[in-house]
Structure formats: C-alpha cells, structure tokens
Design a protein around this motif. Structure first.
Motif, mmCIF file in Angstrom:
data_model
loop_
_atom_site.group_PDB
_atom_site.id
_atom_site.type_symbol
_atom_site.label_atom_id
_atom_site.label_comp_id
_atom_site.label_asym_id
_atom_site.label_seq_id
_atom_site.Cartn_x
_atom_site.Cartn_y
_atom_site.Cartn_z
ATOM 1 N N THR A 216 -6.204 -1.385 -7.651
ATOM 2 C CA THR A 216 -6.470 0.060 -7.695
ATOM 3 C C THR A 216 -7.433 0.399 -8.837
ATOM 4 O OG1 THR A 216 -4.257 0.432 -6.835
ATOM 5 C CG2 THR A 216 -5.351 2.308 -7.847
ATOM 6 N N ASP A 239 -2.746 2.429 0.045
ATOM 7 C CA ASP A 239 -1.466 1.998 -0.532
ATOM 8 C C ASP A 239 -0.516 3.202 -0.555
ATOM 9 O OD1 ASP A 239 0.655 1.107 -2.044
ATOM 10 O OD2 ASP A 239 -0.587 0.260 -3.645
ATOM 11 N N ASN A 243 -1.734 5.282 -5.732
ATOM 12 C CA ASN A 243 -2.249 5.162 -7.105
ATOM 13 C C ASN A 243 -3.731 5.534 -7.237
ATOM 14 O OD1 ASN A 243 -0.181 2.247 -7.831
ATOM 15 N ND2 ASN A 243 0.278 4.424 -7.978
ATOM 16 N N ASP A 325 -8.662 0.539 -0.964
ATOM 17 C CA ASP A 325 -7.664 0.020 -1.908
ATOM 18 C C ASP A 325 -6.417 -0.397 -1.125
ATOM 19 O OD1 ASP A 325 -6.284 -0.602 -4.234
ATOM 20 O OD2 ASP A 325 -5.528 1.456 -4.486
HETATM 21 MG MG MG Z 1 -2.619 -0.622 -6.394
#
Ligand code: MG
Ligand code: ADP
Length: 462
Positions: A216, A239, A243, A325
């Motif tokens: 991230t 994700d 994040n 990500d």
């Molecule tokens: Mg992450």
C-alpha cells in the motif's frame, strides 16, 4: 600646651580649611575615639595581628587556630579564622600591647576583598598608580612603523593558484538547505512534466501475498510522485482494509460507492473514482469493508477473474498509470488485479522470510499469463524498509538482485519513520515530509519506473 599642662585637642583641617573631625580616616583612629566604634575597628585590628602572633594553625588550614590564642583575641569579628595566618614570628607569641595604641605605628589594612569592602574610604585615599592601557592597535598602524609586506595573490594561470570562491558543490550545503532542495524536487511546485509520460497506459499491479511488506505504501507514494511530476494517475484500492484510501484521504466508509460495486454490480469505475485533494492528476477508487465479501461473491459471477480488467477498459478517461493495490492473499481479488494489469510490481521487505512465499506468487503469475493474460510480466521489484544498519538487509538485497537481476530498481526504500507516520495524517510521505529520506527514495523509484517505461516502449505489453 596650656599652663595647666593640658594640650589643645588636635585639630584637623579639611580641604576647604574648615576644621572637622569627620574627615579623619577611620584607619588610624584611636580605639577610644567616639567616632570609631569598636565594631568598626575590631576586625581591622584582628586582621593585622596574626602576622605577629604566629597564629598559623599546625595544618595551615584556616579556622584551625590553637584554642589558647583564639581566647586572647576576644575582639575577633565574624570572619574570625577565615584567613590563613602569615608565617612569621614565634609560635604562640601573642601581641603584648594594643596595636593601635598612641605612639604605635598605624597598621595598614591588608588588601583583600573583605577588607576593601570594609575600608571603602581608605581605598579612595590610597593612590593607585594609573595602569598603562594596553595598546590594541597593530604595530603596522602606528605612525612611522613600516607596513608589513603583502604577498601578491597567485593569478589563475599560475600553478599555485587556488580559487577563493565559495565552493558550490551540493554536498557542501548545510543539511537544512539540502532538505529544502530535496523537498522542492519532490513537490515540483511548478507542476512541469519532469517524469516522462508513457505512450500508453501502464497498469501496474502491486502484489505480494505477504502482508506488511509495503504494498500500500508503495502504491500510494509512487502514484503521488508520478502525479506531482506531470502524469495522470489512478489508484485502485483492492484491499478490503482500505489502507490506500486512508493514505490518500479519500472517504471510504460504508455507503460510499467503491470498487466492490464495480466488481459485483458492474458500476462504471468513473462513477466511483474520487479526486485526491491537493494532488492534481490523481484519482482513487476506494475500497470499503463491503469488499471483504467480494472474494466469495465473485465465485458465482460470470467471468469472475476479469471483472476488474473490463471495468478499467471501459473507463473513458486516459491515464498514464493505474496502480492496483492488492490484498495480502492470492485469492480472486488478486487474480482480478493480475488479469487487469500488464506489469507486476513486487515490493520486497528487506527482512528475514522476505523471499519465502515469492515462489508461490511467481507460480500464480505464470498461471495467469498462460491462461488469462499473456501480456503479464513481473517488471519491477522494489526493496522496501531497508535498514542499512543490519547485515541482514544487505544479504536480502544481494539475494534479490541475484535472483531478479535488473528488474530490481536501483532505488531502495529505507525504513523511515516519516513514511509510517504519513498515513495517520491522511497523506503520502511525499506531501507529509517531502524532504525526508523516505520521500526522496520514493521519488527516485518513481523516476526510475518512468524512465524505464520511456526507454522500453509500452507496446510490448499490449
Ligand atoms: Mg496493504
Ligand atoms: P502492505 O500493504 O504490504 O500490508 P503497508 O504498506 O501497509 O504494507 O506497510 C505496512 C506497515 O509498514 C505500515 O504501517 C507502513 O506505514 C509501514 N511502512 C511501510 N513502508 C515503510 C518504510 N519504508 N519505513 C517505515 N515504515 C514503513
């Protein structure tokens, strides 16, 4: 003298000729003189006596006078014994008469700090010879003195020539100036394109099934770095922890349209993408907690592995870079990312176990390439959280470079506290502390990625 044998009172005449008794120095006062009180005189007498009395203590330490002697000197003041006796006279030889009795020679007080304070008027009486002032003028400036010969400077064509100019090398600058220069370089306030833009959109999947290796952090900071240097960038947060959305300060609470809606409900990406405040040319597709259920829900959806690829392809805007990500798993979400991307960027933490599990990731990438996305390749490896104090970090770097060759970026991201602080302020380290080593390293990594993309035509990914 009078007829009755009495003498006149001694008269003292002041400077103006007026008779006065007040101007008489207390130092020479008779002990019985009403003007000189015992308290004025006593310390004076006491101080001057020991020279005769041999009051030196056996040890020579002040305040250790013999008891017998102390008893005789009952006029001792409060500073009695505070001063070492002078080594003179016979031992225990006490004075036999008052020192300042009529006819005796006036005793001059010794000059020390206490005595000077007590005998202020007398200090004024004793003439101190004027001290010669120290001359601070160099001899050469004294009239008549010959000037010192001045050696001629060597000229530029002379072999002995040494430049007197201030050196302008960057490493000679003070640390603050260097930090300021780095910050300007990272923030690029003029907004000009300083990182080359690729011919076609580069879709990079940031993957590693290990958690906490910097996926991230890498996606967010590379995206910001490229956007700050003239590239149009989209970050897709895949994700469920969200994040990347947090790091870019994009709202991602329940109810916000997110990447889940695109994958499961076929909502166009353009409808869920949000602009990132403060960073022009940067957009983010957020992830909410809803995404946690997507892994299971996707199983029953048609073309479940390529839902994301279709959504990106349908996006009307054009980007230079799309960073995906990934979650720390090799499930359907990561497979969707691998199918949508052309390049895989693997961040590797410079720690023990760093290479463990990488084989599994490489196997999965190979499977996707064989069956779903022939254009996919591992293009970039980035070493993260490098701690140069440890030999372990060096060993991991050597291993990774031996294994992956020139896919490993020269830029290495150090372990840097500013990098880990930045997300809690909803910022990338590039804006949170642009002069930090973390920001500089991500800037260098982004520049390297951009330059590699410019050298090798992106068409090879098509
Ligand atoms: Mg992450
Ligand atoms: P991943 O996405 O792979 O799980 P993260 O990017 O979330 O990993 O990083 C894990 C933790 O490590 C986060 O708290 C992050 O702030 C911290 N971190 C990442 N890179 C660095 C770095 N270079 N220096 C210090 N801390 C870092």
């Amino acid at each position: 003298m009078h007829d009755d044998g009495r003498y006149d009172e001694p008269r003292v005449t002041g400077p103006d000729g007026v008779s006065t008794t007040d101007s008489v120095s207390r130092e020479t006062d008779h002990p019985g003189d009403p003007v000189a009180s015992p308290s004025d005189c006593a310390p004076t007498v006491r101080r001057d006596v020991p020279a005769v009395g041999g009051a030196a203590s056996p040890t020579g330490h002040p305040g250790q006078e013999p008891a017998a002697f102390t008893g005789q000197e009952s006029t001792g003041g409060p500073d009695h014994g505070a001063e070492p006796a002078e080594p003179a006279g016979g031992r225990g030889e006490a004075p036999t008469r008052p020192v300042n009795a009529p006819g005796s020679r006036p005793v001059q007080p010794r000059r020390n700090a206490a005595a000077s304070a007590r005998f202020e008027p007398a200090t004024a009486v004793v003439a101190v010879p004027p001290q010669p002032t120290v001359r601070s003028v160099p001899d050469a400036t004294i009239a008549g003195a010959a000037p010192a010969p001045v050696a001629p400077y060597a000229q530029p064509d002379d072999p002995a020539y040494v430049s007197r100019e201030t050196p302008t090398r960057e490493e000679d600058d003070p640390p603050l100036a260097m930090e300021a220069r780095r910050a300007v370089q990272v923030l690029n306030p003029s907004g000009e394109v300083t990182m080359p833009r690729p011919e076609r959109t580069r879709i990079m999947c940031v993957a590693n099934q290990k958690g906490g290796v910097g996926k991230t952090t890498t996606a967010v900071n590379l995206a910001v770095a490229l956007a700050l240097h003239g590239n149009r960038v989209l970050v897709i947060d895949l994700d469920p922890q969200g994040n990347a959305s947090t790091g870019l300060d994009v709202p991602h609470h329940t109810g916000i349209p997110d990447v889940y809606d695109c994958l499961i409900n076929s909502v166009p990406l353009a409808e869920v993408a949000q602009t990132v405040e403060g960073i022009p040319n940067l957009w983010c597709v957020p992830a909410t907690i809803d995404l946690a259920g997507a892994e299971i829900e996707l199983v029953s959806v048609v073309a479940r592995e390529s839902r994301l690829a279709r959504a990106i392809a349908a996006y009307p805007g054009t980007f230079d870079y799309v960073f995906i990500d990934c979650p720390p798993s090799l499930g359907l979400l990561t497979v969707n990312a691998l199918v949508a991307a052309q390049e895989v960027l693997i961040p590797i933490q410079c720690e023990y176990y760093a290479l463990e599990g990488l084989n599994q990731l490489i196997n999965n990438i190979n499977l996707v390439r064989q069956h779903l996305n022939p254009a996919l390749e591992v293009s970039t490896i980035l070493l993260t959280m490098y701690d140069r104090r440890t030999r372990l970090a060096d060993a991991v770097e050597q291993d990774v470079r031996n294994h992956f060759g020139d896919k490993v970026l020269q830029a290495v991201i150090p372990r840097n506290v500013r990098v880990s602080e930045a997300p809690s302020y909803g910022q990338s380290v590039m804006t949170y502390d642009p002069g930090s080593r973390g920001a500089t390293s991500y800037f260098e990594a982004a520049q390297e990625i951009a330059e590699r993309g410019a050298k090798e035509p992106v068409s090879r990914h098509a």
